[in-house]
Structures are given as structure tokens and as C-alpha cells.
Write an enzyme that holds these catalytic residues in place. Structure first.
Site, PDB file in Angstrom:
ATOM      1  N   ASP A   8      -7.056  -5.384  -6.868  1.00 19.01           N
ATOM      2  CA  ASP A   8      -6.887  -4.392  -5.819  1.00 19.01           C
ATOM      3  C   ASP A   8      -7.078  -3.018  -6.439  1.00 19.01           C
ATOM      4  OD1 ASP A   8      -5.930  -2.661  -3.890  1.00 19.01           O
ATOM      5  OD2 ASP A   8      -4.013  -3.677  -3.637  1.00 19.01           O
TER       6      ASP A   8
ATOM      7  N   HIS B  55      -7.231  -5.732  -1.670  1.00 23.44           N
ATOM      8  CA  HIS B  55      -6.072  -4.991  -1.170  1.00 23.44           C
ATOM      9  C   HIS B  55      -5.477  -5.641   0.072  1.00 23.44           C
ATOM     10  CE1 HIS B  55      -3.459  -1.551  -0.781  1.00 23.44           C
ATOM     11  NE2 HIS B  55      -3.894  -1.268   0.422  1.00 23.44           N
TER      12      HIS B  55
ATOM     13  N   SER C 296       0.844  -1.195   0.000  1.00 20.77           N
ATOM     14  CA  SER C 296       0.000   0.000   0.000  1.00 20.77           C
ATOM     15  C   SER C 296       0.885   1.252   0.000  1.00 20.77           C
ATOM     16  CB  SER C 296      -0.957  -0.042   1.199  1.00 20.77           C
ATOM     17  OG  SER C 296      -1.970   0.918   1.088  1.00 20.77           O
TER      18      SER C 296
END
Length: 278
Positions: free
Chosen positions: A205, A260, A145
Site C-alpha cells: 500500500d 490500499h 487510511s
């Protein structure tokens, strides 16, 4: 009643027939996913059974990471945590493109740049100390991320400072981090063969595309799209271009979603893999 449906992958034969990625590449993607997961854990004294050299944190920006050393594989691993605290939300939202510092054309996400700069000095000092003693070790930089964006910035800096050092970058669910010249610079400096930008699952994602290209952003290569379950090397596709239209970009962004949270079979937020891998 209308039920929501996830976007489907276009039925393009070469997804199925591409043959996947080499075994070693897939094993490395799995391994460094585990480091990127471990950095979320409040206490992880031996990441993957290896030496925890140092941790670094900035309480103002919320940036956090660690440096570990794997003496068996001869690797120095730098891992950055992704968004987890309130400070990280402000970092993510600061999407202005600001000069990177090399020249005015190379621009990066203002929030990511601020977070990275807040831990850059201690991170580089630790890496340099390790490299001085272990000069035949490779340096791996990883993160999930927002941590993937910080890893991209860090990998660029480490390679720029020590050009003869072997540096590889592994990111997972990395948002777009800078503009086209930044993407070009990362690729030219680190080498596309040394960049592994993982993107998860059949319903992709959405975080990697949540910052739109319309704002001037562009992904650097090299994307490794895990386009189908179950996790195995045959379900991973190596994409050739920065924003390859045949890969995950071929599906509309779904924003922040469950894809994600899981990469190569691992939940990113809840585990500290502290034992050596088989």
C-alpha cells in the site's frame, strides 16, 4: 512496448522464515480490520454484532466515526473513517506540520489534526461515559487510511487522559501522521506492544509512504507488514523500528494503489460486518 512492473520484495530469507505472528495477534488484526471497514458504511447498526453506542460526524471537516461496545470481549471500540468525501481530500492535502499542543517539538499533520479536533470532544465524552460504567473493559481505537491517523491521535489522547486504562491502537494503511517526537510520544504513552500499524500486501500500500519523510514526518511503530498472499499469520511480519528499513520501507512507494483497498482479505469500503465473528 514496455510494460510496467510492480516492485518486488527483496529476497531476504527471514521474510519467509520469520514464522509470522502469533495466532491471537493475527486474529485481532483481522477483527479490527472489520471495524475499520464497517465505519465506511452509511448504515451499520450492529458492528460485528455488537452494541453501537454512538456515532460522531463533523460536516465541515468530514471526520466521522463511531463508538461500539463488545460485552463478550469486554472492549470499547472507537473506529474512524478514512478519506471518502471531498472534505477529506482537502484534509489529506494540508500537510503542514503544526504543534500538537504538548510542546513545540511534537508536531502533527495539520489536516489530520483539524479533522480530529472537530470530533474530539464528543468522542472523548462518549468513551469516558462508557469507561465510567465499564471500567474493566479495554479500549481499542482503529481506522483505515486517514482514519488510521485519527485513531493514532485519539489513542494518544485517551491514554493520556486515563493512564491506567488499557488502550490499543490498530490502524490499516495509516499515512505518516507526525514528526519523530510525535512518533516517540505515541510509543512512550501507549506502548509499542499496544500499537498495531498494519500495512498491506506484496506490492505495498503506497498511502503510508505518500507523505515523505523529507517533510519531517516519521511513522510510529509497530508495523505489521502483510508481505505476501494469501492472508494468514505466516505472511505477516512484525517490524521492530519506527521506519524499519528491512520491512515495507525496503520497497519504493507506489502511491495510491489497489493494495490500499484490501486488508487481510477484506475490501475496506463496501461492507458492514454486522454478524458476530465465528
Amino acid at each position: 512496448m514496455v510494460t510496467a512492473q510492480w516492485p518486488r520484495i527483496p529476497q531476504i530469507p527471514w521474510h519467509k522464515d520469520s514464522g509470522g505472528v502469533p495466532v491471537q495477534t493475527y486474529n485481532d488484526l483481522v477483527r479490527f480490520t472489520k471495524y475499520a471497514s464497517a465505519v465506511y458504511t452509511p448504515v451499520c447498526p450492529r458492528p460485528l454484532g455488537n452494541k453501537l453506542v454512538a456515532e460522531f460526524t463533523n460536516v465541515v471537516t468530514g471526520a466521522h466515526g463511531f463508538v461500539a461496545r463488545d460485552d463478550e470481549r469486554r472492549e470499547i471500540v472507537v473506529a474512524f473513517r478514512g478519506s471518502q468525501q471531498l472534505e477529506d481530500m482537502f484534509t489529506d492535502a494540508n500537510m503542514f506540520l503544526v504543534p500538537h499542543g504538548i510542546n513545540d517539538t511534537v508536531r502533527v499533520h495539520a489536516g489530520f489534526a483539524l479533522a480530529y479536533e472537530s470530533v474530539k470532544a464528543v468522542m472523548l465524552e462518549t468513551v469516558n461515559e462508557q469507561v465510567a460504567f465499564y471500567d474493566d473493559y479495554d479500549v481499542i481505537v482503529t481506522g483505515h487510511s486517514m482514519g488510521g491517523s485519527l485513531a493514532s491521535l485519539a489513542g494518544l489522547a485517551i491514554k493520556t487522559n486515563t493512564t491506567d486504562l488499557s488502550v490499543r491502537i490498530f490502524t490499516f494503511g495509516q499515512p505518516r501522521t507526525g514528526n519523530g517526537p510525535f512518533a516517540d510520544l505515541v510509543e512512550a504513552t501507549v506502548g509499542t506492544e499496544n500499537i498495531f500499524r498494519g500495512l498491506a500486501e506484496r506490492t505495498p500500500d503506497g498511502v503510508p509512504t505518500i507523505i515523505p519523510k523529507a517533510l519531517g514526518y516519521c511513522h510510529h511503530g509497530t508495523e505489521y507488514w502483510h508481505f505476501a498472499e494469501p492472508p494468514n499469520r505466516k505472511n505477516v511480519l512484525r517490524c521492530e523500528e519506527q521506519e524499519d528499513p528491512k520491512c515495507s520501507r525496503s520497497i519504493p512507494s507506489t502511491g495510491i494503489n489497489v493494495a490500499h483497498d484490501v486488508y487481510f482479505g477484506r475490501c475496506m469500503y463496501i461492507s458492514c460486518p454486522s454478524l458476530p465473528l465465528a
